[in-house]
Design a protein around this motif. Sequence first.
Motif, mmCIF file in Angstrom:
data_model
loop_
_atom_site.group_PDB
_atom_site.id
_atom_site.type_symbol
_atom_site.label_atom_id
_atom_site.label_comp_id
_atom_site.label_asym_id
_atom_site.label_seq_id
_atom_site.Cartn_x
_atom_site.Cartn_y
_atom_site.Cartn_z
ATOM 1 N N UNK A 3 0.822 -1.209 0.000
ATOM 2 C CA UNK A 3 0.000 0.000 0.000
ATOM 3 C C UNK A 3 0.856 1.259 0.000
ATOM 4 N N UNK A 4 2.151 1.108 0.319
ATOM 5 C CA UNK A 4 3.057 2.250 0.334
ATOM 6 C C UNK A 4 4.181 2.045 -0.681
ATOM 7 N N UNK A 5 4.461 3.084 -1.450
ATOM 8 C CA UNK A 5 5.510 3.025 -2.454
ATOM 9 C C UNK A 5 6.361 4.284 -2.387
ATOM 10 N N UNK A 6 7.592 4.117 -2.801
ATOM 11 C CA UNK A 6 8.518 5.229 -2.913
ATOM 12 C C UNK A 6 9.215 5.094 -4.265
ATOM 13 N N UNK A 24 8.780 10.309 -5.222
ATOM 14 C CA UNK A 24 7.322 10.353 -5.152
ATOM 15 C C UNK A 24 6.873 9.352 -4.105
ATOM 16 N N UNK A 25 6.110 9.825 -3.134
ATOM 17 C CA UNK A 25 5.612 8.977 -2.065
ATOM 18 C C UNK A 25 4.145 8.657 -2.321
ATOM 19 N N UNK A 26 3.811 7.371 -2.266
ATOM 20 C CA UNK A 26 2.453 6.897 -2.563
ATOM 21 C C UNK A 26 1.936 6.076 -1.397
ATOM 22 N N UNK A 27 0.682 6.307 -1.053
ATOM 23 C CA UNK A 27 0.067 5.541 0.031
ATOM 24 C C UNK A 27 -1.398 5.289 -0.315
ATOM 25 N N UNK A 28 -1.797 4.027 -0.252
ATOM 26 C CA UNK A 28 -3.179 3.618 -0.506
ATOM 27 C C UNK A 28 -3.696 4.150 -1.848
ATOM 28 N N UNK A 29 -2.838 4.102 -2.876
ATOM 29 C CA UNK A 29 -3.258 4.480 -4.214
ATOM 30 C C UNK A 29 -3.281 5.961 -4.493
ATOM 31 N N UNK A 38 16.166 11.805 0.174
ATOM 32 C CA UNK A 38 16.545 11.150 1.427
ATOM 33 C C UNK A 38 15.345 10.855 2.325
ATOM 34 N N UNK A 39 14.143 11.253 1.902
ATOM 35 C CA UNK A 39 12.961 11.104 2.757
ATOM 36 C C UNK A 39 12.667 9.651 3.077
ATOM 37 N N UNK A 40 12.227 9.405 4.300
ATOM 38 C CA UNK A 40 11.813 8.077 4.729
ATOM 39 C C UNK A 40 10.315 7.913 4.479
ATOM 40 N N UNK A 41 9.923 6.694 4.199
ATOM 41 C CA UNK A 41 8.492 6.377 4.021
ATOM 42 C C UNK A 41 8.307 4.994 4.612
#
Length: 389
Positions: A3-6, A24-29, A38-41
């Motif tokens: 459900x989470x992508x980076x 690009x940070x993706x969560x639940x579509x 460098x961002x964490x997800x």
Amino acid sequence: MTAKLKISGARIFDGNSFHDDAVLLIEAGQVKGIAPKSAEHDGAATIDASGLLLVPGFVDLQVNGGGGVLFNEQPTVEGIRQICAAHARFGTTALLPTLVTDARDVTSAAIAAGAAAKVAEVPGFLGLHLEGPHLSVARKGAHDPSLIRAMDDDDLKELLACMRAIGCLMVTLAPENVTKAQVKALADTGVIVSLGHSDASFETACAYAQAGVRTVTHLFNAMSGLGHREPGVVGAALASGPLHVSIIADGFHVDPAVMGIAIRGKQGPGRIFLVTDAMSTIGTDLTDICLNGREIRRKDGRLTLANGTLAGADIDMLSSFRFAHETLGLSMEEALRMASAYPADAMGLSSRKGRLLPGTDADFLLLTPELHLQSTWIAGREIFQAGEN
């Protein structure tokens, strides 16, 4: 898929501007945001897109067919699914299957199929576009004149019910066969009313814009032209700021020089956006297709009836975007907006589609530096990758 992508390594275009050294940070579509590389997800799977361009998925508001399926000939959920899948291979992540003027029973079947496609959550299905039958015979184009007619009360009720069931509907109509009161009734419920296939005067077109018309269908084609004493529908489309205007960028429907003049001359805030008007030939080697019992011939990038009338287009949205960028000389950013952000705006969907901003659907493309499609993603899920069947 998690459900989470980076998505890392790509140069990202969010619909407004490019971002370098970002992810690009993706969560639940949906898009969570664009952040420094460098961002964490937490818990996210990382996709390495080094060397690629990451751009919003294309939004096509006029798609008659694709993958061997013409919506008029197969107005079913499976037909919609095949059309959407065919165009995803060319970067379209949201589209309106479009019904060309047809008999009442075919229109009703198409509406039922659209409602079922929404329930089934067919990837890429945005809603419906009904192009006709309430058009002008004088500007019929490839539409069968025997099927063109005035809008009656039953038609209006069916369209309003369609809007309630699907929630996203565009209707192309002409003042010659629809009243301003009918336009207002449609617009008041959220239907995107588009003026097209009309010989209306400038004054009449502007009056219908005041009544609720929001867009103009395939500028220059099948409409009264821009005259120096009578500006016609073309003049109204360019001079009326609120109107959004579609155009077919295949080099056959409109000369590139005229396209450039129109783009430079369009009064805002409404913008000119790309549509394909694609037929079932897209993604196939078909040479002949059939519409309303009439043969359409495919040759040298053109689709025509036996009398030479253009009948839809043999182009996909990726090629349309490239045409706008490479042939018309528009910046990559503007050509991308014409294929994604501007059509989303025309449908009132800028908070969901056409851009990669927090809260929008994670519909995006990975392109090579040469602008070839590497992969297509809808709601954070890869649905097509180049080289795969």
